[in-house]
Scaffold this motif. Structure first.
Motif, PDB file in Angstrom:
ATOM      1  N   VAL A  56      17.332  -4.015 -33.807  1.00  0.00           N
ATOM      2  CA  VAL A  56      18.657  -3.422 -33.985  1.00  0.00           C
ATOM      3  C   VAL A  56      18.537  -1.950 -33.633  1.00  0.00           C
ATOM      4  CG1 VAL A  56      20.560  -2.993 -35.574  1.00  0.00           C
ATOM      5  CG2 VAL A  56      19.192  -5.068 -35.825  1.00  0.00           C
ATOM      6  N   ARG A  57      19.443  -1.469 -32.802  1.00  0.00           N
ATOM      7  CA  ARG A  57      19.392  -0.080 -32.340  1.00  0.00           C
ATOM      8  C   ARG A  57      20.804   0.471 -32.165  1.00  0.00           C
ATOM      9  NH1 ARG A  57      14.475  -0.604 -32.656  1.00  0.00           N
ATOM     10  NH2 ARG A  57      12.941  -0.945 -31.052  1.00  0.00           N
ATOM     11  N   HIS A  58      20.895   1.786 -32.244  1.00  0.00           N
ATOM     12  CA  HIS A  58      22.104   2.477 -31.786  1.00  0.00           C
ATOM     13  C   HIS A  58      21.900   2.817 -30.318  1.00  0.00           C
ATOM     14  CE1 HIS A  58      23.280   3.560 -36.032  1.00  0.00           C
ATOM     15  NE2 HIS A  58      24.411   3.176 -35.499  1.00  0.00           N
ATOM     16  N   ILE A  59      22.891   2.524 -29.516  1.00  0.00           N
ATOM     17  CA  ILE A  59      22.888   2.912 -28.104  1.00  0.00           C
ATOM     18  C   ILE A  59      24.229   3.592 -27.850  1.00  0.00           C
ATOM     19  CG2 ILE A  59      22.799   2.123 -25.721  1.00  0.00           C
ATOM     20  CD1 ILE A  59      21.241  -0.326 -26.712  1.00  0.00           C
ATOM     21  N   ARG A  60      24.160   4.892 -27.680  1.00  0.00           N
ATOM     22  CA  ARG A  60      25.366   5.723 -27.575  1.00  0.00           C
ATOM     23  C   ARG A  60      26.264   5.454 -28.769  1.00  0.00           C
ATOM     24  NH1 ARG A  60      24.994   3.494 -22.311  1.00  0.00           N
ATOM     25  NH2 ARG A  60      23.596   4.759 -21.072  1.00  0.00           N
ATOM     26  N   ARG A  61      27.470   4.976 -28.553  1.00  0.00           N
ATOM     27  CA  ARG A  61      28.387   4.690 -29.676  1.00  0.00           C
ATOM     28  C   ARG A  61      28.477   3.200 -29.973  1.00  0.00           C
ATOM     29  NH1 ARG A  61      32.978   8.595 -27.446  1.00  0.00           N
ATOM     30  NH2 ARG A  61      31.873  10.541 -27.750  1.00  0.00           N
ATOM     31  N   CYS A  62      27.396   2.484 -29.695  1.00  0.00           N
ATOM     32  CA  CYS A  62      27.352   1.039 -29.903  1.00  0.00           C
ATOM     33  C   CYS A  62      26.152   0.669 -30.767  1.00  0.00           C
ATOM     34  CB  CYS A  62      27.227   0.318 -28.557  1.00  0.00           C
ATOM     35  SG  CYS A  62      28.653   0.542 -27.475  1.00  0.00           S
ATOM     36  N   VAL A  63      26.208  -0.552 -31.275  1.00  0.00           N
ATOM     37  CA  VAL A  63      25.091  -1.135 -31.996  1.00  0.00           C
ATOM     38  C   VAL A  63      24.590  -2.302 -31.161  1.00  0.00           C
ATOM     39  CG1 VAL A  63      24.344  -2.307 -34.099  1.00  0.00           C
ATOM     40  CG2 VAL A  63      26.040  -0.482 -34.235  1.00  0.00           C
ATOM     41  N   SER A  64      23.277  -2.369 -30.982  1.00  0.00           N
ATOM     42  CA  SER A  64      22.652  -3.440 -30.216  1.00  0.00           C
ATOM     43  C   SER A  64      21.804  -4.294 -31.145  1.00  0.00           C
ATOM     44  CB  SER A  64      21.765  -2.833 -29.115  1.00  0.00           C
ATOM     45  OG  SER A  64      20.956  -3.822 -28.529  1.00  0.00           O
ATOM     46  N   LEU A  65      21.964  -5.596 -31.033  1.00  0.00           N
ATOM     47  CA  LEU A  65      21.141  -6.566 -31.744  1.00  0.00           C
ATOM     48  C   LEU A  65      20.509  -7.460 -30.692  1.00  0.00           C
ATOM     49  CD1 LEU A  65      20.253  -8.346 -34.251  1.00  0.00           C
ATOM     50  CD2 LEU A  65      22.336  -9.640 -33.810  1.00  0.00           C
ATOM     51  N   ALA A  66      19.196  -7.589 -30.715  1.00  0.00           N
ATOM     52  CA  ALA A  66      18.504  -8.493 -29.797  1.00  0.00           C
ATOM     53  C   ALA A  66      17.588  -9.402 -30.592  1.00  0.00           C
ATOM     54  CB  ALA A  66      17.696  -7.705 -28.771  1.00  0.00           C
ATOM     55  N   VAL A  67      17.594 -10.677 -30.243  1.00  0.00           N
ATOM     56  CA  VAL A  67      16.678 -11.655 -30.820  1.00  0.00           C
ATOM     57  C   VAL A  67      15.879 -12.227 -29.665  1.00  0.00           C
ATOM     58  CG1 VAL A  67      16.449 -13.827 -32.079  1.00  0.00           C
ATOM     59  CG2 VAL A  67      18.203 -12.169 -32.759  1.00  0.00           C
ATOM     60  N   ARG A 114      20.945 -10.575 -26.322  1.00  0.00           N
ATOM     61  CA  ARG A 114      21.293  -9.209 -26.718  1.00  0.00           C
ATOM     62  C   ARG A 114      22.806  -9.118 -26.875  1.00  0.00           C
ATOM     63  NH1 ARG A 114      18.187  -5.129 -26.463  1.00  0.00           N
ATOM     64  NH2 ARG A 114      16.940  -6.018 -24.794  1.00  0.00           N
ATOM     65  N   ILE A 115      23.181  -8.555 -28.010  1.00  0.00           N
ATOM     66  CA  ILE A 115      24.589  -8.306 -28.318  1.00  0.00           C
ATOM     67  C   ILE A 115      24.755  -6.805 -28.441  1.00  0.00           C
ATOM     68  CG2 ILE A 115      26.361  -8.557 -30.094  1.00  0.00           C
ATOM     69  CD1 ILE A 115      24.857 -11.172 -30.901  1.00  0.00           C
ATOM     70  N   VAL A 116      25.758  -6.261 -27.766  1.00  0.00           N
ATOM     71  CA  VAL A 116      26.062  -4.835 -27.885  1.00  0.00           C
ATOM     72  C   VAL A 116      27.541  -4.728 -28.229  1.00  0.00           C
ATOM     73  CG1 VAL A 116      26.107  -2.602 -26.726  1.00  0.00           C
ATOM     74  CG2 VAL A 116      24.288  -4.227 -26.196  1.00  0.00           C
ATOM     75  N   VAL A 117      27.844  -4.096 -29.355  1.00  0.00           N
ATOM     76  CA  VAL A 117      29.228  -3.948 -29.799  1.00  0.00           C
ATOM     77  C   VAL A 117      29.493  -2.488 -30.152  1.00  0.00           C
ATOM     78  CG1 VAL A 117      29.557  -6.311 -30.612  1.00  0.00           C
ATOM     79  CG2 VAL A 117      28.578  -4.637 -32.147  1.00  0.00           C
ATOM     80  N   PRO A 118      30.709  -2.030 -29.869  1.00  0.00           N
ATOM     81  CA  PRO A 118      31.057  -0.649 -30.229  1.00  0.00           C
ATOM     82  C   PRO A 118      31.094  -0.478 -31.738  1.00  0.00           C
ATOM     83  CG  PRO A 118      32.832  -1.696 -28.955  1.00  0.00           C
ATOM     84  CD  PRO A 118      31.775  -2.715 -29.181  1.00  0.00           C
ATOM     85  N   GLU A 119      30.790   0.730 -32.184  1.00  0.00           N
ATOM     86  CA  GLU A 119      30.836   1.027 -33.624  1.00  0.00           C
ATOM     87  C   GLU A 119      32.249   1.254 -34.129  1.00  0.00           C
ATOM     88  OE1 GLU A 119      28.260   4.448 -33.871  1.00  0.00           O
ATOM     89  OE2 GLU A 119      26.757   3.212 -34.829  1.00  0.00           O
ATOM     90  N   GLY A 120      33.229   1.209 -33.265  1.00  0.00           N
ATOM     91  CA  GLY A 120      34.602   1.570 -33.606  1.00  0.00           C
ATOM     92  C   GLY A 120      35.262   0.690 -34.632  1.00  0.00           C
ATOM     93  N   ASP A 121      36.558   0.902 -34.825  1.00  0.00           N
ATOM     94  CA  ASP A 121      37.353   0.265 -35.873  1.00  0.00           C
ATOM     95  C   ASP A 121      37.570  -1.228 -35.680  1.00  0.00           C
ATOM     96  OD1 ASP A 121      39.444   3.179 -36.032  1.00  0.00           O
ATOM     97  OD2 ASP A 121      37.642   2.697 -37.156  1.00  0.00           O
ATOM     98  N   LYS A 122      37.303  -1.763 -34.496  1.00  0.00           N
ATOM     99  CA  LYS A 122      37.536  -3.193 -34.271  1.00  0.00           C
ATOM    100  C   LYS A 122      36.630  -4.066 -35.117  1.00  0.00           C
ATOM    101  CE  LYS A 122      39.368  -3.456 -29.626  1.00  0.00           C
ATOM    102  NZ  LYS A 122      39.187  -4.122 -28.337  1.00  0.00           N
ATOM    103  N   SER A 123      35.628  -3.500 -35.778  1.00  0.00           N
ATOM    104  CA  SER A 123      34.690  -4.307 -36.552  1.00  0.00           C
ATOM    105  C   SER A 123      35.380  -5.129 -37.626  1.00  0.00           C
ATOM    106  CB  SER A 123      33.601  -3.424 -37.181  1.00  0.00           C
ATOM    107  OG  SER A 123      34.178  -2.512 -38.073  1.00  0.00           O
TER     108      SER A 123
END
Length: 127
Positions: A56-67, A114-123
């Motif tokens: 799990v990592r922050h990439i710019r303004r996103c969160v990345s999850l890789a399995v 790998r999943i990359v999702v923005p950290e924004g309000d859509k969560s």
């Protein structure tokens, strides 16, 4: 999750998360937990390995999850024709969040989702 998967299925899960990692919401935390859970169940069911890695990592303004695993792998063309409900469900939730999902697999070498999702309000929509 890693401990539970190991106890129930014998799969050792190495978790790589930066020490100071915080997620923007409870909804994002739950989404990533459920996605990781589904992806690890796929490893247990199909990969025929004893170890997997979650990153799990922050990439710019996103969160990345890789399995990742170094298991059997699969032909991506076959996956497109027979994708299971779990992967489709994850992809739909990723799309709702405005993110992307990438699957890399080589037969005999292993797989990474790998999943990359923005950290924004859509969560809040991913619940």
């Amino acid at each position: 999750l890693a401990d539970r998967i190991q106890t129930m299925h014998g799969l050792v899960v190495r978790v790589e998360i930066p020490d100071k990692m915080t997620l923007p919401s409870e909804a994002m935390t739950m989404f990533l937990f459920r996605a990781a859970q589904e992806l690890l169940f796929n490893v247990v069911a199909h990969a025929r390995v004893r170890e997997a890695i979650i990153r799990v990592r922050h990439i710019r303004r996103c969160v990345s999850l890789a399995v990742s695993d170094r298991g059997r792998g699969f032909d991506l063309r076959q996956l497109r024709d027979s994708a299971g409900f779990g992967l489709l469900s994850i992809r739909e939730r990723v799309d709702l969040l405005g993110g992307r999902m990438k699957i890399k697999s080589i037969p005999g070498k292993g797989s990474t989702v790998r999943i990359v999702v923005p950290e924004g309000d859509k969560s809040e929509d991913a619940r």
